[in-house]
Design a protein around this motif. Structure first.
Motif, PDB file in Angstrom:
ATOM      1  N   ILE A   1      -0.025  12.935   6.211  1.00 22.72           N
ATOM      2  CA  ILE A   1       1.008  13.972   6.129  1.00 22.72           C
ATOM      3  C   ILE A   1       0.481  15.223   5.445  1.00 22.72           C
ATOM      4  N   CYS A   2      -0.521  15.067   4.590  1.00 21.46           N
ATOM      5  CA  CYS A   2      -1.045  16.226   3.836  1.00 21.46           C
ATOM      6  C   CYS A   2      -2.304  15.780   3.104  1.00 21.46           C
ATOM      7  N   ASP A   3      -3.039  16.734   2.545  1.00 19.09           N
ATOM      8  CA  ASP A   3      -4.274  16.397   1.807  1.00 19.09           C
ATOM      9  C   ASP A   3      -3.973  15.532   0.592  1.00 19.09           C
ATOM     10  N   VAL A   4      -2.847  15.805  -0.049  1.00 17.51           N
ATOM     11  CA  VAL A   4      -2.516  15.062  -1.268  1.00 17.51           C
ATOM     12  C   VAL A   4      -2.321  13.577  -0.967  1.00 17.51           C
ATOM     13  N   ALA A   5      -1.589  13.283   0.103  1.00 15.09           N
ATOM     14  CA  ALA A   5      -1.342  11.877   0.455  1.00 15.09           C
ATOM     15  C   ALA A   5      -2.658  11.200   0.838  1.00 15.09           C
ATOM     16  N   ARG A   6      -3.527  11.950   1.522  1.00 12.98           N
ATOM     17  CA  ARG A   6      -4.814  11.369   1.908  1.00 12.98           C
ATOM     18  C   ARG A   6      -5.629  11.039   0.649  1.00 12.98           C
ATOM     19  N   ASN A   7      -5.665  11.990  -0.293  1.00  9.19           N
ATOM     20  CA  ASN A   7      -6.436  11.739  -1.514  1.00  9.19           C
ATOM     21  C   ASN A   7      -5.810  10.617  -2.339  1.00  9.19           C
ATOM     22  N   LEU A   8      -4.473  10.607  -2.380  1.00  8.28           N
ATOM     23  CA  LEU A   8      -3.784   9.562  -3.135  1.00  8.28           C
ATOM     24  C   LEU A   8      -4.171   8.184  -2.607  1.00  8.28           C
ATOM     25  N   SER A   9      -4.228   8.097  -1.281  1.00 10.07           N
ATOM     26  CA  SER A   9      -4.583   6.827  -0.662  1.00 10.07           C
ATOM     27  C   SER A   9      -5.959   6.350  -1.155  1.00 10.07           C
ATOM     28  N   SER A  10      -6.951   7.265  -1.200  1.00 13.99           N
ATOM     29  CA  SER A  10      -8.281   6.820  -1.653  1.00 13.99           C
ATOM     30  C   SER A  10      -8.318   6.582  -3.155  1.00 13.99           C
ATOM     31  N   VAL A  11      -7.580   7.397  -3.921  1.00 13.86           N
ATOM     32  CA  VAL A  11      -7.601   7.193  -5.378  1.00 13.86           C
ATOM     33  C   VAL A  11      -6.967   5.838  -5.713  1.00 13.86           C
ATOM     34  N   VAL A  12      -5.877   5.511  -5.001  1.00 12.23           N
ATOM     35  CA  VAL A  12      -5.222   4.214  -5.234  1.00 12.23           C
ATOM     36  C   VAL A  12      -6.186   3.079  -4.858  1.00 12.23           C
ATOM     37  N   ALA A  13      -6.841   3.225  -3.702  1.00 15.42           N
ATOM     38  CA  ALA A  13      -7.749   2.165  -3.246  1.00 15.42           C
ATOM     39  C   ALA A  13      -8.892   1.971  -4.255  1.00 15.42           C
ATOM     40  N   ARG A  14      -9.370   3.084  -4.813  1.00 11.14           N
ATOM     41  CA  ARG A  14     -10.503   2.982  -5.745  1.00 11.14           C
ATOM     42  C   ARG A  14     -10.076   2.359  -7.077  1.00 11.14           C
ATOM     43  N   ASN A  15      -8.871   2.665  -7.501  1.00 13.88           N
ATOM     44  CA  ASN A  15      -8.443   2.188  -8.831  1.00 13.88           C
ATOM     45  C   ASN A  15      -7.806   0.803  -8.828  1.00 13.88           C
ATOM     46  N   PHE A  16      -7.277   0.412  -7.669  1.00 15.97           N
ATOM     47  CA  PHE A  16      -6.524  -0.864  -7.654  1.00 15.97           C
ATOM     48  C   PHE A  16      -6.985  -1.727  -6.479  1.00 15.97           C
ATOM     49  N   SER A  17      -8.008  -2.524  -6.730  1.00 19.88           N
ATOM     50  CA  SER A  17      -8.578  -3.319  -5.634  1.00 19.88           C
ATOM     51  C   SER A  17      -7.644  -4.456  -5.217  1.00 19.88           C
ATOM     52  N   GLU A  18      -6.612  -4.722  -6.024  1.00 18.80           N
ATOM     53  CA  GLU A  18      -5.716  -5.838  -5.679  1.00 18.80           C
ATOM     54  C   GLU A  18      -4.817  -5.527  -4.481  1.00 18.80           C
ATOM     55  N   PHE A  19      -4.689  -4.228  -4.119  1.00 15.49           N
ATOM     56  CA  PHE A  19      -3.831  -3.884  -2.981  1.00 15.49           C
ATOM     57  C   PHE A  19      -4.657  -3.697  -1.715  1.00 15.49           C
ATOM     58  N   GLN A  20      -4.095  -4.138  -0.607  1.00 12.53           N
ATOM     59  CA  GLN A  20      -4.692  -3.730   0.676  1.00 12.53           C
ATOM     60  C   GLN A  20      -4.114  -2.349   1.000  1.00 12.53           C
ATOM     61  N   VAL A  21      -4.974  -1.344   1.054  1.00 18.25           N
ATOM     62  CA  VAL A  21      -4.492   0.022   1.277  1.00 18.25           C
ATOM     63  C   VAL A  21      -4.798   0.441   2.709  1.00 18.25           C
ATOM     64  N   GLU A  22      -3.769   0.918   3.359  1.00 17.94           N
ATOM     65  CA  GLU A  22      -3.876   1.316   4.775  1.00 17.94           C
ATOM     66  C   GLU A  22      -3.589   2.806   4.888  1.00 17.94           C
ATOM     67  N   TYR A  23      -4.330   3.467   5.746  1.00 16.96           N
ATOM     68  CA  TYR A  23      -4.090   4.900   5.940  1.00 16.96           C
ATOM     69  C   TYR A  23      -3.923   5.147   7.447  1.00 16.96           C
ATOM     70  N   ILE A  24      -2.774   5.677   7.833  1.00 18.31           N
ATOM     71  CA  ILE A  24      -2.506   5.895   9.258  1.00 18.31           C
ATOM     72  C   ILE A  24      -2.812   7.343   9.621  1.00 18.31           C
ATOM     73  N   HIS A  25      -3.640   7.518  10.640  1.00 12.22           N
ATOM     74  CA  HIS A  25      -3.930   8.873  11.127  1.00 12.22           C
ATOM     75  C   HIS A  25      -2.942   9.174  12.244  1.00 12.22           C
ATOM     76  N   HIS A  26      -1.967   9.992  11.955  1.00 12.66           N
ATOM     77  CA  HIS A  26      -0.994  10.326  12.999  1.00 12.66           C
ATOM     78  C   HIS A  26      -1.594  11.330  13.980  1.00 12.66           C
ATOM     79  N   ALA A  27      -0.957  11.446  15.142  1.00 11.37           N
ATOM     80  CA  ALA A  27      -1.491  12.312  16.203  1.00 11.37           C
ATOM     81  C   ALA A  27      -1.491  13.778  15.772  1.00 11.37           C
ATOM     82  N   GLN A  28      -2.559  14.468  16.095  1.00  4.13           N
ATOM     83  CA  GLN A  28      -2.657  15.905  15.788  1.00  4.13           C
ATOM     84  C   GLN A  28      -2.240  16.741  16.986  1.00  4.13           C
TER      85      GLN A  28
END
Ligand code: SF4
Length: 384
Positions: A104-131
């Motif tokens: 949805i935006c750069d912030v959500a994209r970065n949040l997704s990676s920051v969460v994945a890096r800090n919390f390995s206990e979650f399976q983190v998924e990132y959906i690339h919506h159509a451009q």
């Protein structure tokens, strides 16, 4: 019986900072997994069809103090990104097993990676919506992306997702979205029967329970609403726009209503009401969802325009709702909302529709200035 006790119960659920309803669901479903869905749109049917619980993840609102997340984000980033991360640091996301973000935006994209890096206990998924929404390949692309999400949800749940389960989930969510559309229609036609604060509480708390439970609440409210007493008041009919991701505090919505507005349409929680009509039930489910994302979804600042621009969508929404004005409610530092504002403003000015901008932050707690601005705006409309 009235709808008030139902709304009160829903409010208690959404104000529980510990995801109590998710914990209860997990207690009733030993081994069951829950997946947090960051705004705006997630194909929740895939999660549900895997036997897991899709959960609305809208940040910490007013209930969390930042102790760690500030150090991981720039100061000019929206609050929902920081409070969502902070929830991880303060173990508030514990009831969740997976988290889904999208493009949805750069912030959500970065949040997704920051969460994945800090919390390995979650399976983190990132959906690339159509451009590119007008390409003939758009639906194929979205379908393949949803198929990838399906495979990852299968890994998380530990079992295959059948076509039958997907089709059943699609039917269930069609029913939920259909009832939500009906409630929105009722508020549009008779805003004195259900306030926006009540409707919002009902919709948002529904993101914290299985859709079957949410359906029961919606059916009950729809059955009880016609018996509600009340007369229309002399108020200004407004549409709220730009509050599609970070959510305004309930008190702010209350201030808008108390200032003399009937909110007759909005884009609050829009991802959970994403389709303007039912998703077809006679197509393979992922195909139906993909085609619907391209052809049957609402316009949005975080969804690329199809053949019709979102500026036209807003003007049409105002006309359809019989609204007299628009209140733009962008979250502070929300780039998709703030970048769209000049475009929307021009379209509204051309259409002769007045508007007011009320910027907010989820942790906002003083409303005096906003109240004054709103009251002045309402007076200027009523006595023009
Ligand atoms: S509030 Fe706006 S900027 Fe922040 S994550 Fe949501 S869409 Fe992105």
């Amino acid at each position: 019986m009235s709808i008030t006790p139902i709304i009160e119960q829903c409010r208690a659920r959404l104000e529980d900072p510990e995801f109590g309803s998710v914990r209860q669901w997990k207690a009733r479903h030993p081994g069951g997994k829950a997946v947090g869905c960051f705004p705006v749109y997630t194909p929740v049917e895939i999660i549900h069809a895997a036997g897991m619980l899709p959960v609305g993840l809208f940040g910490g609102g007013t209930t969390i103090e930042l102790a760690n997340a500030d150090a991981r984000f720039q100061s000019f980033v929206c609050s929902i990104a920081k409070t969502t991360l902070e929830m991880g640091f303060q173990a508030r996301l514990k009831p969740l097993d997976g988290l889904i973000f999208s493009s949805i935006c750069d912030v959500a994209r970065n949040l997704s990676s920051v969460v994945a890096r800090n919390f390995s206990e979650f399976q983190v998924e990132y959906i690339h919506h159509a451009q590119n929404m007008t390409s003939p390949a758009a639906a194929d692309y979205v379908e393949s992306e949803f198929r990838r999400v399906q495979r990852n949800m299968e890994k998380l749940s530990g079992g295959a997702i059948s076509q039958e389960a997907l089709a059943a989930s699609l039917r269930t969510y069609n029913r939920v979205r259909g009832l939500l559309r009906r409630l929105y229609e009722i508020r549009r036609e008779s805003p004195h029967l259900i306030s926006t604060v009540e409707l919002y509480v009902l919709v948002r708390s529904g993101t914290l329970v299985p859709p079957e439970e949410h359906l029961q609440e919606l059916e009950q409210v729809l059955e009880l609403l016609p018996a509600r007493q009340g007369r229309p008041k002399d108020r200004v009919r407004v549409v709220i726009e730009s509050a599609f991701c970070e959510q305004p505090p309930l008190d702010l919505l209350q201030v808008v209503e108390d200032a003399g507005c009937y909110i007759v349409d909005d884009d609050l929680l829009t991802g959970w009401r994403w389709f303007v009509e039912d998703v077809p039930e006679d197509l393979p489910p992922l195909r139906a969802l993909a085609e619907s994302y391209i052809r049957r979804s609402v316009y949005s600042s975080v969804r690329h325009d199809g053949p019709r621009p979102r500026t036209a969508g807003l003007v049409e929404k105002v006309r359809r709702a019989g609204a007299q004005a628009v209140i733009f409610m962008p979250a502070k530092f929300c780039e998709p909302a703030l970048f769209d504002y000049p475009l929307f403003r021009v379209a509204l000015e051309e259409a002769g529709i007045p508007h007011l901008v009320v910027e907010f932050e989820e942790k906002m707690w003083t409303f005096e200035r906003t109240r004054n601005e709103l009251e002045t705006f309402v007076e200027s409309m009523l006595f023009d």
